[in-house]
Design a protein around this motif. Structure first.
Motif, PDB file in Angstrom:
ATOM      1  N   CYS A 261      -7.128  -0.435   0.701  1.00 18.12           N
ATOM      2  CA  CYS A 261      -6.209  -1.051   1.644  1.00 18.12           C
ATOM      3  C   CYS A 261      -6.978  -1.536   2.878  1.00 18.12           C
ATOM      4  O   CYS A 261      -7.654  -0.747   3.526  1.00 18.12           O
ATOM      5  CB  CYS A 261      -5.135  -0.043   2.043  1.00 18.12           C
TER       6      CYS A 261
ATOM      7  N   HIS B 135       0.126   4.191   0.706  1.00 19.52           N
ATOM      8  CA  HIS B 135      -0.222   5.119   1.789  1.00 19.52           C
ATOM      9  C   HIS B 135       0.393   4.690   3.120  1.00 19.52           C
ATOM     10  O   HIS B 135       1.079   5.463   3.770  1.00 19.52           O
ATOM     11  CB  HIS B 135      -1.741   5.205   1.893  1.00 19.52           C
ATOM     12  N   CYS B 136       0.146   3.424   3.515  1.00 12.15           N
ATOM     13  CA  CYS B 136       0.636   2.993   4.838  1.00 12.15           C
ATOM     14  C   CYS B 136       1.842   2.059   4.727  1.00 12.15           C
ATOM     15  O   CYS B 136       2.373   1.606   5.738  1.00 12.15           O
ATOM     16  CB  CYS B 136      -0.495   2.327   5.637  1.00 12.15           C
TER      17      CYS B 136
ATOM     18  N   CYS C  49       0.863  -1.188   0.000  1.00 10.17           N
ATOM     19  CA  CYS C  49       0.000   0.000   0.000  1.00 10.17           C
ATOM     20  C   CYS C  49       0.901   1.241   0.000  1.00 10.17           C
ATOM     21  O   CYS C  49       1.791   1.364   0.833  1.00 10.17           O
ATOM     22  CB  CYS C  49      -0.902  -0.017   1.221  1.00 10.17           C
TER      23      CYS C  49
ATOM     24  N   CYS D  23      -5.461   0.581   6.036  1.00  9.03           N
ATOM     25  CA  CYS D  23      -5.648   2.032   6.225  1.00  9.03           C
ATOM     26  C   CYS D  23      -6.842   2.593   5.461  1.00  9.03           C
ATOM     27  O   CYS D  23      -7.241   3.735   5.679  1.00  9.03           O
ATOM     28  CB  CYS D  23      -4.375   2.793   5.858  1.00  9.03           C
TER      29      CYS D  23
HETATM   30 ZN   LIG Z   1      -2.721   1.160   3.523  1.00 10.44          ZN
END
Ligand SMILES: [Zn+2]
Length: 283
Positions: free
Chosen positions: A26, A14-15, A12, A29
């Protein structure tokens, strides 16, 4: 997505956690992942990755069998249960085995799915899964009634199978524990095992294959293999389609409406059966 891609993990952005490649968002997150369009068939699944799919299935199926077997042997000796024991002692022995085994496996499954429990709880949001769950429950009752009529036409002596008969005697002796374990915990354990676990795994290979294999396995786990060669064998066979069709309905609900929907149907079905057994019979 080709076959091998569904058995790898993606990171992911983002995280930066490793996540299931079939997730549109995800699971950790909630951020949207790449190419959501091609992941639509997996939209309602619990996106725990194929390793956890497999672990859930093995724990809930083989793990439960092995644990029950070992624990029941220990308890038989500890409680001094044998063929001549009173019905009351046998019932409390069987109930203890069931509660401890299901309780232990339930906790093990929660531990396996721990990082994905948020996604599990998210499936319970909104009204859709509950409506689907209630409709599914009504459909299951319909299936049961129709199949009962058919099987009685084939074999007028059809009764409940071994599985159900053992449950009936335990339910009457321990109503509150029965409602908790057969009505609530049992269905949750089976939904994690057969829908999140087996169906989630098989669907990565092929969706049609998953729809075939899951109801069949679900039918076989409710089958009493000790009946082979016995008079009760025909009865066991005639009870199979109810479990296979029930398994198919639950699989469809999970696939289309998510974990909350199939779990709602399964809980309603088992609660209904458990409470019906507690009702005094008219005759
Ligand atoms: Zn994530």
């Amino acid at each position: 997505m080709n076959l091998s891609e569904k058995f790898k993990s993606v990171t992911c952005e983002h995280c930066s956690k490793k996540v299931d490649p079939t997730a549109t968002n995800c699971p950790r997150c909630g951020e949207e992942l790449l190419n959501p369009e091609e992941k639509k068939p997996f939209l309602n699944d619990i996106h725990c990755g194929w390793v956890r799919n497999l672990t859930c299935f093995l724990t809930g199926w083989a793990g439960l069998q092995v644990f029950s077997l070992i624990f029941s042997l220990i308890l038989q000796i500890a409680m001094g249960v044998n063929n001549d024991s009173s019905a009351a002692l046998k019932a409390s022995y069987m109930m203890t085995v069931q509660c401890v085994a299901y309780g232990f496996i339930f906790l093990a499954l929660i531990a396996i799915l721990w990082p994905y429990l948020k996604e599990v709880f998210r499936s319970f949001k909104g009204w859709k899964p509950y409506v689907a769950g209630v409709v599914g429950f009504i459909a299951m009752i319909g299936i049961n009634i129709i199949w009962n009529l058919i099987s009685r036409a084939i074999n007028p002596a059809t009764g409940s199978n071994e599985n159900q008969q053992a449950v009936v005697s335990m339910t009457k002796s321990f109503p509150a524990l029965s409602i908790l374990f057969f009505g609530l915990i049992g269905p949750i354990v089976e939904e994690i095992t057969y829908r999140v676990g087996l169906f989630g795994l098989a669907k990565r290979v092929n969706r049609v294959f998953a729809y075939v294999i899951v109801p069949i396995v679900f039918g076989f786990i409710h089958f009493d293999f000790s009946s082979i060669g016995q008079a009760s064998f025909v009865n066991e066979i005639l009870n199979m389609p109810t479990y296979i069709l029930g398994g198919l309905a639950l699989t469809f609900l999970y696939d289309r409406f998510g974990f909350a929907a199939s779990t709602t149907t399964h809980i309603l079905n088992n609660l209904f059966a458990t409470i019906a057994q507690l009702m005094p019979t008219g005759n």
